[in-house]
Design a protein around this motif. Structure first.
Motif, PDB file in Angstrom:
ATOM      1  N   ALA A 138       0.833  -1.231  -0.362  1.00 51.18           N
ATOM      2  CA  ALA A 138       0.639  -0.111   0.077  1.00 51.18           C
ATOM      3  C   ALA A 138       1.081   1.038  -0.575  1.00 51.18           C
ATOM      4  CB  ALA A 138      -1.140  -0.144   1.498  1.00 51.18           C
ATOM      5  N   VAL A 139      -0.148   2.589  -0.605  1.00 50.66           N
ATOM      6  CA  VAL A 139       0.924   3.725  -1.019  1.00 50.66           C
ATOM      7  C   VAL A 139       1.044   3.775   1.004  1.00 50.66           C
ATOM      8  CG1 VAL A 139       0.956   5.889  -1.805  1.00 50.66           C
ATOM      9  CG2 VAL A 139       0.192   4.499  -2.760  1.00 50.66           C
ATOM     10  N   ILE A 140       2.535   4.239   1.316  1.00 49.30           N
ATOM     11  CA  ILE A 140       2.543   4.856   2.491  1.00 49.30           C
ATOM     12  C   ILE A 140       2.843   6.060   2.882  1.00 49.30           C
ATOM     13  CG2 ILE A 140       4.753   4.205   4.799  1.00 49.30           C
ATOM     14  CD1 ILE A 140       3.359   2.389   4.121  1.00 49.30           C
ATOM     15  N   THR A 141       2.477   6.600   3.709  1.00 48.75           N
ATOM     16  CA  THR A 141       1.685   7.960   4.076  1.00 48.75           C
ATOM     17  C   THR A 141       2.601   9.128   4.920  1.00 48.75           C
ATOM     18  OG1 THR A 141      -0.204   7.919   4.762  1.00 48.75           O
ATOM     19  CG2 THR A 141      -0.358   8.149   2.308  1.00 48.75           C
ATOM     20  N   ARG A 142       2.623   8.238   6.065  1.00 52.43           N
ATOM     21  CA  ARG A 142       3.156   8.746   6.772  1.00 52.43           C
ATOM     22  C   ARG A 142       4.358   7.950   7.712  1.00 52.43           C
ATOM     23  NH1 ARG A 142       3.948  13.942   8.231  1.00 52.43           N
ATOM     24  NH2 ARG A 142       4.630  14.020  10.093  1.00 52.43           N
ATOM     25  N   LEU A 143       5.445   7.884   8.679  1.00 52.47           N
ATOM     26  CA  LEU A 143       6.908   7.126   8.968  1.00 52.47           C
ATOM     27  C   LEU A 143       6.899   8.453   9.917  1.00 52.47           C
ATOM     28  CD1 LEU A 143       9.279   7.616   5.892  1.00 52.47           C
ATOM     29  CD2 LEU A 143       7.473   5.626   6.392  1.00 52.47           C
ATOM     30  N   SER A 144       7.504   6.942  11.650  1.00 52.47           N
ATOM     31  CA  SER A 144       8.048   6.996  12.752  1.00 52.47           C
ATOM     32  C   SER A 144       9.347   6.574  13.238  1.00 52.47           C
ATOM     33  CB  SER A 144       6.639   7.407  13.834  1.00 52.47           C
ATOM     34  OG  SER A 144       7.602   7.931  15.133  1.00 52.47           O
ATOM     35  N   TRP A 145      10.683   6.985  13.129  1.00 46.56           N
ATOM     36  CA  TRP A 145      11.222   6.085  13.753  1.00 46.56           C
ATOM     37  C   TRP A 145      11.385   5.683  15.449  1.00 46.56           C
ATOM     38  CZ3 TRP A 145      15.008   3.806  11.277  1.00 46.56           C
ATOM     39  CH2 TRP A 145      15.625   4.013  10.202  1.00 46.56           C
TER      40      TRP A 145
END
Length: 325
Positions: free
Chosen positions: A73-80
């Motif tokens: 799926a298209v990824i819209t947000r990230l967090s480490w």
């Protein structure tokens, strides 16, 4: 307010061009991920390592692709994760996923994506997920959505711990940066309110509410001074001092709608501001004005600072620009 153009002390020191627009960009914050930049572009989460070499004219920086996590799926947000080599990602399919790096897997370069394993995938929201964030000790994970809820998850298993129903779509969620206050988080909604909550204290009443009156595009908590919060809307950015007032102490008008904003983790009064048609680095001054240190044309949908180096990254369309300050 009068704005002065300061001497340009920041220069573009690197650039990377992708085939798809960048949806999210974030530097790692743990010791093992500090030099890694995660980029969401289409269905891929691309991991770059920031490298530098010394030249006669100064340091030269570059981004070297190390891994690629291919999603369905298209990824819209990230967090480490702040403590581990782990990433949380929000997808257009309203999924929330965690990926962990497998240190001892020996694979050929053609199978890079298998070095990262999907630890969990959950579907707790009913509409688009707008943000996802690990808390400061890496034990909790918050996600927010157009369905007007904030979900708090166990960061290791993805299990739902609690849900906050906040009546209006939530654009951003962010945890307090201190491990001593790791249960505190703030949310920004489309009605222009930023509210601070304490998780797992027996009630869901906000500790404090901050007001801007305009729909919020982004928020950021200061790493060096946790009383300072900055927000950005379509028309202005605002700096709040939570020890003083629920109203902004400093603000600046924008030439075009705001997209992203971030405090420098190394300079107390330096901000990166992303807008629809330009990117700026500014420094707040003692007279409540600000100096413009750098201005670059192009839509800056994401801005992020390296945690321990004087490097800022701005994503503009399918390009990633590195600035040294």
């Amino acid at each position: 307010k009068t704005v002065t153009l300061a001497t340009l002390t920041m220069v573009c020191v690197g650039q990377e061009t992708l085939t798809l627009p960048v949806q999210a960009a974030e530097f790692g914050s743990a010791l093992v991920s500090a030099n890694l930049l995660a980029i969401a572009a289409g269905n891929d989460v691309i991991l770059y390592e920031l490298t530098s070499t010394s030249t006669e004219t100064g340091k030269k920086y570059s981004l070297v692709e190390r891994d690629c996590i291919v999603c369905d799926a298209v990824i819209t947000r990230l967090s480490w994760s702040p403590l581990e080599n782990a990433i949380c990602a929000a997808g257009e399919d309203i999924s929330l996923r965690r990926f962990d790096f497998e240190f001892n897997v020996k694979l050929s370069s053609t199978n890079k994506q298998r070095r990262w394993s999907e630890t969990f995938r959950v579907y707790e929201h009913t509409q688009s997920i707008n943000d996802c964030r690990f808390n400061s000790n890496g034990e909790l994970l918050a996600s927010c959505s157009d369905d007007c809820t904030v979900c708090i998850h166990n960061a290791r298993t993805g299990s739902l711990l609690s849900t906050y129903d906040l009546l209006h779509p939530i654009s951003r969620v962010l945890w307090h940066i201190s491990k001593d206050e790791s249960n505190r988080f703030l949310v920004a909604d489309t009605r222009g309110r930023t509210r601070i909550y304490a998780h797992n204290v027996g009630n869901t009443t906000p500790i404090m509410s901050l007001f801007t009156r305009d729909a919020l595009s982004d928020i950021h908590w200061h790493l060096l001074d946790d009383s300072r919060i900055v927000t950005i809307t379509d028309s202005k950015w605002c700096v709040f001092n939570t020890q003083v007032s629920s109203l902004p102490q400093i603000h600046g008008m924008l030439e075009t709608p705001g997209r992203s904003i971030a405090w420098s983790p190394r300079e107390v009064d330096v901000l990166a501001v992303g807008m629809l048609d330009r990117f700026k680095i500014i420094r707040l001054t003692e007279d409540d004005n600000h100096d413009v240190l750098l201005e670059e044309r192009g839509e800056a949908s994401n801005v992020t600072f390296h945690i321990s180096m004087n490097i800022c990254v701005a994503s503009m369309g399918s390009c990633i620009l590195l600035f040294d300050y």
